[in-house]
Each structure stands twice: as structure tokens, then as C-alpha cells.
Design an enzyme around this catalytic site. Structure first.
Site, short mmCIF file in Angstrom:
data_model
loop_
_atom_site.label_atom_id
_atom_site.label_comp_id
_atom_site.label_asym_id
_atom_site.label_seq_id
_atom_site.Cartn_x
_atom_site.Cartn_y
_atom_site.Cartn_z
N LYS A 1 0.83 -1.22 0.00
CA LYS A 1 0.00 0.00 0.00
C LYS A 1 0.86 1.26 0.00
O LYS A 1 0.61 2.20 -0.75
CB LYS A 1 -0.92 0.05 1.24
CG LYS A 1 -1.87 -1.12 1.35
CD LYS A 1 -2.75 -1.01 2.58
CE LYS A 1 -2.00 -1.06 3.90
NZ LYS A 1 -1.29 -2.32 4.16
N ARG B 1 -9.40 0.90 9.46
CA ARG B 1 -8.99 -0.49 9.59
C ARG B 1 -10.04 -1.33 10.28
O ARG B 1 -9.86 -2.53 10.42
CB ARG B 1 -7.72 -0.54 10.44
CG ARG B 1 -6.46 -0.81 9.65
CD ARG B 1 -5.34 -0.84 10.67
NE ARG B 1 -4.18 -1.49 10.18
CZ ARG B 1 -3.15 -0.85 9.62
NH1 ARG B 1 -3.19 0.43 9.43
NH2 ARG B 1 -2.09 -1.54 9.25
N ARG C 1 11.66 -6.24 4.02
CA ARG C 1 11.60 -4.77 3.99
C ARG C 1 12.66 -4.18 4.91
O ARG C 1 12.90 -4.65 6.01
CB ARG C 1 10.22 -4.30 4.45
CG ARG C 1 10.17 -2.78 4.61
CD ARG C 1 8.77 -2.23 4.73
NE ARG C 1 8.00 -2.82 5.81
CZ ARG C 1 6.72 -2.62 5.98
NH1 ARG C 1 6.05 -1.86 5.13
NH2 ARG C 1 6.09 -3.17 6.98
N ARG D 1 11.84 -2.77 10.65
CA ARG D 1 10.81 -2.19 11.50
C ARG D 1 10.49 -3.14 12.64
O ARG D 1 10.45 -4.35 12.44
CB ARG D 1 9.54 -1.97 10.66
CG ARG D 1 9.17 -0.52 10.50
CD ARG D 1 8.09 -0.31 9.47
NE ARG D 1 6.79 -0.86 9.80
CZ ARG D 1 5.68 -0.65 9.08
NH1 ARG D 1 5.75 0.09 7.97
NH2 ARG D 1 4.54 -1.17 9.42
N ARG E 1 -0.14 -9.19 13.31
CA ARG E 1 -0.72 -8.22 12.36
C ARG E 1 -1.64 -8.90 11.36
O ARG E 1 -2.68 -8.38 11.00
CB ARG E 1 0.40 -7.48 11.62
CG ARG E 1 1.11 -6.47 12.51
CD ARG E 1 2.45 -6.08 11.93
NE ARG E 1 2.34 -5.25 10.77
CZ ARG E 1 3.35 -5.03 9.91
NH1 ARG E 1 4.50 -5.61 10.12
NH2 ARG E 1 3.18 -4.25 8.88
P1 AP5 Z 1 4.98 -1.54 1.63
O1 AP5 Z 1 4.59 -0.66 0.49
O2 AP5 Z 1 5.82 -0.96 2.71
O3 AP5 Z 1 3.68 -2.29 2.21
P2 AP5 Z 1 2.48 -1.75 3.07
O4 AP5 Z 1 1.24 -2.43 2.58
O5 AP5 Z 1 2.45 -0.27 3.11
O6 AP5 Z 1 2.90 -2.37 4.46
P3 AP5 Z 1 2.84 -1.80 5.92
O7 AP5 Z 1 3.49 -2.83 6.78
O8 AP5 Z 1 3.40 -0.42 6.02
O9 AP5 Z 1 1.32 -1.79 6.17
P4 AP5 Z 1 0.66 -1.83 7.51
O10 AP5 Z 1 -0.75 -1.64 7.09
O11 AP5 Z 1 0.92 -2.99 8.37
O12 AP5 Z 1 1.39 -0.64 8.29
P5 AP5 Z 1 0.90 0.71 8.89
O13 AP5 Z 1 2.05 1.61 8.91
O14 AP5 Z 1 -0.37 1.18 8.27
O15 AP5 Z 1 5.72 -2.81 1.00
C1 AP5 Z 1 6.25 -3.84 1.84
C2 AP5 Z 1 7.60 -4.31 1.25
O16 AP5 Z 1 7.36 -4.92 -0.03
C3 AP5 Z 1 8.63 -3.19 0.99
O17 AP5 Z 1 9.90 -3.68 1.27
C4 AP5 Z 1 8.48 -2.88 -0.52
O18 AP5 Z 1 9.70 -2.41 -1.08
C5 AP5 Z 1 8.10 -4.26 -1.06
N1 AP5 Z 1 7.21 -4.17 -2.20
C6 AP5 Z 1 6.15 -3.33 -2.36
N2 AP5 Z 1 5.55 -3.54 -3.54
C7 AP5 Z 1 6.25 -4.56 -4.14
C8 AP5 Z 1 6.11 -5.25 -5.38
N3 AP5 Z 1 5.13 -4.93 -6.24
N4 AP5 Z 1 6.97 -6.24 -5.66
C9 AP5 Z 1 7.96 -6.58 -4.80
N5 AP5 Z 1 8.17 -5.96 -3.61
C10 AP5 Z 1 7.31 -4.97 -3.29
O19 AP5 Z 1 0.49 0.26 10.39
C11 AP5 Z 1 1.45 -0.16 11.32
C12 AP5 Z 1 0.79 -0.33 12.69
O20 AP5 Z 1 0.25 0.94 13.14
C13 AP5 Z 1 -0.40 -1.29 12.76
O21 AP5 Z 1 0.01 -2.64 12.91
C14 AP5 Z 1 -1.13 -0.75 13.99
O22 AP5 Z 1 -0.49 -1.16 15.19
C15 AP5 Z 1 -0.96 0.76 13.86
N6 AP5 Z 1 -2.05 1.39 13.11
C16 AP5 Z 1 -1.90 2.18 11.99
N7 AP5 Z 1 -3.09 2.57 11.54
C17 AP5 Z 1 -4.02 2.03 12.36
C18 AP5 Z 1 -5.44 2.05 12.40
N8 AP5 Z 1 -6.15 2.73 11.47
N9 AP5 Z 1 -6.08 1.37 13.38
C19 AP5 Z 1 -5.39 0.69 14.32
N10 AP5 Z 1 -4.05 0.62 14.34
C20 AP5 Z 1 -3.37 1.28 13.37
#
Ligand code: AP5
Length: 265
Positions: free
Chosen positions: A59, A138, A177, A210, A221
Site C-alpha cells: 500500500k 482499519r 523490507r 521495523r 498483524r
Molecule cells: P509496503 O509498500 O511498505 O507495504 P504496506 O502495505 O504499506 O505495508 P505496511 O506494513 O506499512 O502496512 P501496515 O498496514 O501494516 O502498516 P501501517 O504503517 O499502516 O511494501 C512492503 C515491502 O514490499 C517493501 O519492502 C516494498 O519495497 C516491497 N514491495 C512493495 N511492492 C512490491 C512489489 N510490487 N513487488 C515486490 N516488492 C514490493 O500500520 C502499522 C501499525 O500501526 C499497525 O500494525 C497498527 O499497530 C498501527 N495502526 C496504523 N493505523 C491504524 C489504524 N487505522 N487502526 C489501528 N491501528 C493502526
């Protein structure tokens, strides 16, 4: 109709060539009355969208491409929490300190904390350049709170982009990552390695794993996603907003699928 869609798609791709700057995210990180100077080229559509998908599906990677090419600012709730980590503990509110502990374990932060964070940023939801919510909502409760906030501001969502990928590929994206401790740029040891091992190409900062990309936190997660976030796809399907996009292939291929799907709406 097909010719029109092709033309709209080309326009979306042309936008990539004309605008390649990163939107200013100051207002998102500061909140309150902070605002930024984002505008779009005259006649360009201001997209207001939500990105859905499992942790690690890509994402953030797509948000960056869409944001640079189509203009909406990436509003990631995870980024707000990670930025809070860099504050002195005395500067964090108790709710924010508790949120960082939930995050470290891979659990969802309580709804009221996350909803409060978004509610404190109305200028981002009414930004003339649009927005791309990444990681919010979420849960159904968060989605209902967002609908109320947008209704109060008189703003409509254009679409909810839902990225889908088999779990084994997601786990390999997450475990490989690496994130820059300085500028937060994202790399992958196999698919997007830095030029020098563990050193950020952009700022020279050290690349780190991370805290929530450790295997035990990844498992938590994924469970939280299956239980609380996956049902949101149905919530938005029923409202006619859901666009499902296969997230296999390169980031560029996925961006093109996204652009085609948006042009077809
Ligand atoms: P990346 O683009 O970083 O993936 P992502 O989907 O953004 O993954 P995240 O882990 O950041 O999502 P998340 O939803 O868990 O985290 P968030 O920060 O929102 O890609 C991943 C890897 O793959 C990278 O290395 C990239 O280079 C590679 N890649 C990407 N595309 C590729 C492709 N096409 N081919 C090959 N490789 C590729 O949330 C973190 C935490 O915050 C949650 O667990 C929770 O504790 C809290 N939180 C945040 N928002 C909320 C909410 N709304 N409610 C409750 N808790 C929340």
C-alpha cells in the site's frame, strides 16, 4: 467507450510525466490548524481515496506512486505513530505512548485513539489536492467515523482501492523490507535493494528492520487484519466504492492496473 477509457488512462499516465514531486505532508504530521500549499494543475481531478490491503501488500509503495503522479497526499496513520516515536517521551500524550506499545506488538491501536488522530487533521481531509488514506480505516467502527467526518466536511470518497496478494508473497515482502531510520524511505533486500547494503540511497541514513516486521509481530498483524480489516472490503463493496486490484508483479505494473481501474470508473 473503450476509446474514451483508453484516453482517460493515457491522461493518468501522462500525469506521471508532468508531475513527479512529492506532496508536502507537513499538515498531516503536525495536525491541528497546520496546512500546506498543495494545489493541482487546473482541470485535474482531486482524488479522495482509501487504500485497503493486508500489512505488507504494498500500500505504501503504491501510495507513493499515486501521490507523485496524481497529486493526492498520502495520509498514513502508521506514519503518524512512527513519527511520534522520534519525540521525547515527555512530549507524547499518554494515548500516543500506549499506541506505540500496541504497534510494537503488531496489534491494532484502539479505535478511539486512531479516530482522534484523524479528527485532529480536518485540513487534510478537505485538501484541494485530494487525499489517499493509507492504513485508515482499519475497522468498521473507523470506517463509520470517517464517513461521519467526511459528511460533516461535505467531502465524498471517489474509490477504495483494495490490493490483493497471496499470503506467502506478503510475508516475503514484509520480512525483506528495510526502512531508513532517517528519511523513512522503504527498500526491500531482494526487490528494491539500496546501492550500498544497509545505507539509504536518498539520505545516507542506516536501514533498519521495523519493530513490527519481526516474525512474531507479523503473525499478530495478519490475524488482526483477517479479523478486523478484511471485512471492510465488503463494507465498501456494498457502498459501490470498492475496486479490487491484483498486487502481484512490479510496483509499476500494479500502478498501471490502478490507473486503468480508475479510468474505467
Ligand atoms: P509496503 O509498500 O511498505 O507495504 P504496506 O502495505 O504499506 O505495508 P505496511 O506494513 O506499512 O502496512 P501496515 O498496514 O501494516 O502498516 P501501517 O504503517 O499502516 O511494501 C512492503 C515491502 O514490499 C517493501 O519492502 C516494498 O519495497 C516491497 N514491495 C512493495 N511492492 C512490491 C512489489 N510490487 N513487488 C515486490 N516488492 C514490493 O500500520 C502499522 C501499525 O500501526 C499497525 O500494525 C497498527 O499497530 C498501527 N495502526 C496504523 N493505523 C491504524 C489504524 N487505522 N487502526 C489501528 N491501528 C493502526
Amino acid at each position: 467507450m473503450e476509446i474514451l477509457r483508453g484516453f482517460q488512462f493515457e491522461l493518468l499516465c501522462c500525469a506521471a510525466k508532468m508531475t513527479s514531486t512529492k506532496p508536502d505532508r507537513t499538515a498531516w504530521f503536525k495536525g491541528g490548524t497546520a496546512s500546506c500549499q498543495e494545489t493541482l494543475a487546473s482541470g485535474a481531478h482531486a482524488y479522495r481515496m482509501v487504500l485497503l490491503g493486508a500489512p505488507g501488500v504494498g500500500k505504501g509503495t503504491q501510495a507513493e506512486l499515486i501521490s507523485e503522479r496524481l497529486g493526492p497526499c498520502q495520509l498514513s496513520t502508521g506514519d503518524v505513530f512512527r513519527a511520534a516515536k522520534t519525540l521525547d517521551p515527555s512530549e507524547r500524550t499518554p494515548a500516543l505512548s500506549a499506541a506505540l506499545e500496541y504497534m510494537k506488538r503488531g496489534e491494532l491501536v484502539p479505535d478511539e485513539t486512531v479516530i482522534g488522530i484523524v479528527r485532529e487533521r480536518p485540513n487534510c481531509l478537505r485538501c484541494p489536492a485530494g487525499f489517499l488514506l493509507d492504513g485508515f480505516p482499519r475497522t468498521v467502527q473507523q470506517a463509520e467515523a470517517l464517513a461521519k467526518m467526511l459528511g460533516d466536511l461535505g467531502v465524498n470518497l471517489d474509490a477504495v482501492l483494495s490490493y490483493d496478494l497471496p499470503i506467502d508473497q506478503i510475508v516475503s515482502r514484509l520480512s525483506g523490507r528495510r526502512t531508513c531510520g532517517g528519511c523513512k524511505a522503504v527498500y526491500h533486500v531482494a526487490t528494491k535493494p539500496p546501492k550500498v547494503v544497509d545505507v539509504c540511497d536518498q539520505c545516507g541514513g542506516k536501514l533498519i528492520l521495523r519493530e513490527d516486521d519481526r516474525p512474531e509481530a507479523i503473525r499478530v498483524r495478519m490475524e488482526a487484519y483477517a479479523k478486523s480489516t478484511a471485512p471492510l472490503a465488503e463494507y465498501y463493496r456494498q457502498r459501490g466504492l470498492l475496486i479490487s486490484i491484483a498486487a502481484n508483479g512490479s510496483p509499476e505494473e500494479i500502478y498501471r492496473r490502478t490507473a486503468v481501474a480508475l479510468a474505467a470508473r
